[in-house]
Design a protein around this motif. Structure first.
Motif, mmCIF file in Angstrom:
data_model
loop_
_atom_site.group_PDB
_atom_site.id
_atom_site.type_symbol
_atom_site.label_atom_id
_atom_site.label_comp_id
_atom_site.label_asym_id
_atom_site.label_seq_id
_atom_site.Cartn_x
_atom_site.Cartn_y
_atom_site.Cartn_z
ATOM 1 N N TRP A 17 0.798 -1.228 0.000
ATOM 2 C CA TRP A 17 0.000 0.000 0.000
ATOM 3 C C TRP A 17 0.828 1.274 0.000
ATOM 4 O O TRP A 17 0.285 2.368 0.013
ATOM 5 N N GLY A 18 2.143 1.165 -0.016
ATOM 6 C CA GLY A 18 2.995 2.337 -0.180
ATOM 7 C C GLY A 18 3.430 2.995 1.109
ATOM 8 O O GLY A 18 4.611 3.243 1.320
ATOM 9 N N ASP A 19 2.487 3.308 1.994
ATOM 10 C CA ASP A 19 2.812 3.898 3.293
ATOM 11 C C ASP A 19 1.691 3.555 4.259
ATOM 12 O O ASP A 19 0.678 2.941 3.886
ATOM 13 N N TYR A 79 -2.154 2.030 3.735
ATOM 14 C CA TYR A 79 -2.456 0.756 4.406
ATOM 15 C C TYR A 79 -3.700 0.894 5.286
ATOM 16 O O TYR A 79 -4.622 0.077 5.220
ATOM 17 N N CYS A 80 -3.732 1.925 6.116
ATOM 18 C CA CYS A 80 -4.860 2.116 7.037
ATOM 19 C C CYS A 80 -6.169 2.415 6.309
ATOM 20 O O CYS A 80 -7.238 1.944 6.717
ATOM 21 N N ALA A 81 -6.087 3.207 5.252
ATOM 22 C CA ALA A 81 -7.300 3.570 4.517
ATOM 23 C C ALA A 81 -7.982 2.331 3.953
ATOM 24 O O ALA A 81 -9.202 2.135 4.100
ATOM 25 N N PHE A 82 -7.201 1.448 3.324
ATOM 26 C CA PHE A 82 -7.803 0.279 2.687
ATOM 27 C C PHE A 82 -8.061 -0.850 3.679
ATOM 28 O O PHE A 82 -8.969 -1.663 3.473
ATOM 29 N N LEU A 83 -7.283 -0.912 4.762
ATOM 30 C CA LEU A 83 -7.595 -1.871 5.819
ATOM 31 C C LEU A 83 -8.937 -1.524 6.452
ATOM 32 O O LEU A 83 -9.743 -2.411 6.761
ATOM 33 N N THR A 84 -9.190 -0.233 6.633
ATOM 34 C CA THR A 84 -10.489 0.213 7.163
ATOM 35 C C THR A 84 -11.614 -0.190 6.224
ATOM 36 O O THR A 84 -12.676 -0.655 6.661
ATOM 37 N N ALA A 85 -11.383 -0.032 4.911
ATOM 38 C CA ALA A 85 -12.408 -0.435 3.929
ATOM 39 C C ALA A 85 -12.661 -1.935 3.994
ATOM 40 O O ALA A 85 -13.809 -2.388 3.944
ATOM 41 N N ALA A 86 -11.590 -2.712 4.119
ATOM 42 C CA ALA A 86 -11.716 -4.171 4.077
ATOM 43 C C ALA A 86 -12.336 -4.756 5.339
ATOM 44 O O ALA A 86 -12.976 -5.809 5.282
ATOM 45 N N ARG A 124 -17.621 2.968 3.095
ATOM 46 C CA ARG A 124 -17.476 3.408 1.705
ATOM 47 C C ARG A 124 -16.312 4.395 1.584
ATOM 48 O O ARG A 124 -15.890 5.003 2.570
ATOM 49 N N ARG A 125 -15.827 4.562 0.344
ATOM 50 C CA ARG A 125 -14.720 5.487 0.083
ATOM 51 C C ARG A 125 -14.997 6.880 0.642
ATOM 52 O O ARG A 125 -14.167 7.464 1.346
ATOM 53 N N GLY A 126 -16.170 7.440 0.302
ATOM 54 C CA GLY A 126 -16.501 8.791 0.740
ATOM 55 C C GLY A 126 -16.563 8.923 2.244
ATOM 56 O O GLY A 126 -16.276 9.982 2.804
ATOM 57 N N ASN A 128 -4.799 -9.971 -10.687
ATOM 58 C CA ASN A 128 -5.349 -9.546 -11.978
ATOM 59 C C ASN A 128 -6.707 -8.878 -11.738
ATOM 60 O O ASN A 128 -7.760 -9.455 -11.991
ATOM 61 N N TRP A 129 -6.656 -7.650 -11.257
ATOM 62 C CA TRP A 129 -7.866 -6.966 -10.802
ATOM 63 C C TRP A 129 -8.794 -6.578 -11.936
ATOM 64 O O TRP A 129 -10.022 -6.563 -11.766
ATOM 65 N N LYS A 130 -8.239 -6.288 -13.121
ATOM 66 C CA LYS A 130 -9.092 -5.906 -14.244
ATOM 67 C C LYS A 130 -9.930 -7.083 -14.723
ATOM 68 O O LYS A 130 -11.144 -6.948 -14.931
ATOM 69 N N ALA A 131 -9.300 -8.225 -14.915
ATOM 70 C CA ALA A 131 -10.020 -9.401 -15.411
ATOM 71 C C ALA A 131 -11.092 -9.856 -14.426
ATOM 72 O O ALA A 131 -12.151 -10.334 -14.824
ATOM 73 N N ARG A 132 -10.826 -9.680 -13.140
ATOM 74 C CA ARG A 132 -11.768 -10.123 -12.104
ATOM 75 C C ARG A 132 -12.743 -9.014 -11.699
ATOM 76 O O ARG A 132 -13.594 -9.229 -10.835
ATOM 77 N N ASN A 133 -12.619 -7.840 -12.317
ATOM 78 C CA ASN A 133 -13.470 -6.699 -12.010
ATOM 79 C C ASN A 133 -13.432 -6.352 -10.514
ATOM 80 O O ASN A 133 -14.462 -6.137 -9.880
ATOM 81 N N LEU A 134 -12.216 -6.301 -9.995
ATOM 82 C CA LEU A 134 -12.022 -5.903 -8.607
ATOM 83 C C LEU A 134 -11.840 -4.394 -8.538
ATOM 84 O O LEU A 134 -11.110 -3.817 -9.336
ATOM 85 N N ARG A 135 -12.514 -3.790 -7.596
ATOM 86 C CA ARG A 135 -12.425 -2.350 -7.378
ATOM 87 C C ARG A 135 -12.288 -2.105 -5.878
ATOM 88 O O ARG A 135 -12.508 -3.026 -5.090
ATOM 89 N N PRO A 136 -11.955 -0.903 -5.458
ATOM 90 C CA PRO A 136 -11.930 -0.639 -4.008
ATOM 91 C C PRO A 136 -13.251 -1.010 -3.333
ATOM 92 O O PRO A 136 -13.257 -1.504 -2.207
ATOM 93 N N HIS A 137 -14.360 -0.789 -4.037
ATOM 94 C CA HIS A 137 -15.673 -1.115 -3.465
ATOM 95 C C HIS A 137 -15.851 -2.625 -3.288
ATOM 96 O O HIS A 137 -16.768 -3.060 -2.585
ATOM 97 N N SER A 138 -14.970 -3.413 -3.916
ATOM 98 C CA SER A 138 -15.036 -4.869 -3.771
ATOM 99 C C SER A 138 -14.808 -5.294 -2.318
ATOM 100 O O SER A 138 -15.271 -6.365 -1.904
ATOM 101 N N PHE A 139 -14.087 -4.474 -1.549
ATOM 102 C CA PHE A 139 -13.875 -4.816 -0.142
ATOM 103 C C PHE A 139 -15.201 -4.870 0.604
ATOM 104 O O PHE A 139 -15.397 -5.701 1.482
ATOM 105 N N ARG A 140 -16.112 -3.976 0.258
ATOM 106 C CA ARG A 140 -17.441 -3.956 0.895
ATOM 107 C C ARG A 140 -18.233 -5.204 0.491
ATOM 108 O O ARG A 140 -18.882 -5.834 1.332
#
Length: 286
Positions: free
Chosen positions: A107-109, A113-120, A125-127, A221-233
């Motif tokens: 996640w870079g920093d 890491y925390c932003a997407f761990l919170t989503a998962a 939601r992102r907003g 392979n997120w494109k082929a599987r249609n994975l998006r940040p909203h996929s965590f929800r």
């Protein structure tokens, strides 16, 4: 208001840039609309965006006909295009573990890491995540108060469906957020949890780029599987339902009111359904 903003964006991007926009309302024919649709299909394929753009043009013309600004309805007989909406992909439990095994990992920093761990782990939601303030996190009780969300580029409002809620936070996520607080410059109660050093908001572009880079680093392979940040929800709801948790409690946790909304976030894969085969096998071989 958010719906209107989206509609206006589609108009500006696809309708106002097309030759059909230079034709006066009274002179637009059914053929002009069909040609507009064909040009969009050639450009975008049979997608929801094409459906939306054509729908906006039809709405304008139907309203003009209703108000008697034009003496005929050129949209008569033009139905919706058929398109196959692609189902949102979900992560496996193993992928979730690997994505957040180390800090910051892919996640870079620690902020990413925390932003997407919170989503998962909370299903926020992102907003909602990007509008989170330190005062919303109760570290002693292990909860987050979801009070607001970004509605546009610079507009804060209530969460979706105008439903505020309290979300319990897993220990791993709570500890990560505490580490982020220790390393952050801005930790006043009204400061955003996820912001730049000057306190300004982190936007959607940052969110999308961080996700894309993380998926590439993880070799997913997120494109082929249609994975998006909203996929965590979607993933969290499916995992909780598969674990036998009360659907009503999950809806309260995720901020939904209706079962059909929750059902659209539930994706049963083969490994989720193996238990059914074991039950049938137990009948055949008691």
């Amino acid at each position: 208001r958010n719906h209107v903003k989206i509609q206006r964006s589609v108009m500006e991007k696809y309708l106002f840039t097309d030759p059909v926009s230079s034709i006066s309302l009274g002179e637009i024919t059914r053929d002009d609309i069909l040609q507009f649709r064909s040009r969009l299909i050639k450009k975008l394929g049979r997608t929801r965006t094409v459906q939306k753009a054509v729908g906006i043009l039809k709405t304008i013309l139907k309203e003009a006909y209703f108000r008697e600004h034009i003496d005929r309805d050129p949209t008569a007989g033009i139905g919706k295009i058929k398109y196959e909406p692609k189902e949102t992909g979900i992560f496996s439990a193993e992928e979730i573990r690997e994505l957040f095994r180390e800090t910051p990992g892919v996640w870079g920093d620690i902020k990413g890491y925390c932003a997407f761990l919170t989503a998962a782990t909370t299903g926020m939601r992102r907003g909602e995540i990007l509008a989170l303030k330190w005062k919303d996190i109760d570290f002693s009780r292990g909860i987050i108060a979801v009070e607001r969300a970004w509605k546009g580029k610079d507009e804060l409002g209530l969460p979706k469906w105008n439903r505020k809620r309290i979300v319990p936070v897993p220990e791993k996520t709570l500890n990560a957020l505490a580490s982020l607080r220790d390393e952050s410059i801005r930790i006043s109660p009204d400061d955003f949890v996820f912001c730049y050093d000057d306190g300004s908001r982190i936007g959607d572009t940052w969110w999308k780029k961080r996700f894309t880079k993380a998926m590439e680093k993880a070799g997913i392979n997120w494109k082929a599987r249609n994975l998006r940040p909203h996929s965590f929800r979607h993933t969290l709801n499916t995992i909780l339902r598969d674990a036998g948790q009360d659907p009503a409690k999950i809806r309260a946790f995720m901020g939904w009111q209706e079962e059909r909304t929750q059902d659209s976030y539930t994706h049963w894969d083969v490994h989720h359904l193996k238990e059914q085969a074991r039950i049938v096998d137990s009948i055949l071989n008691p």
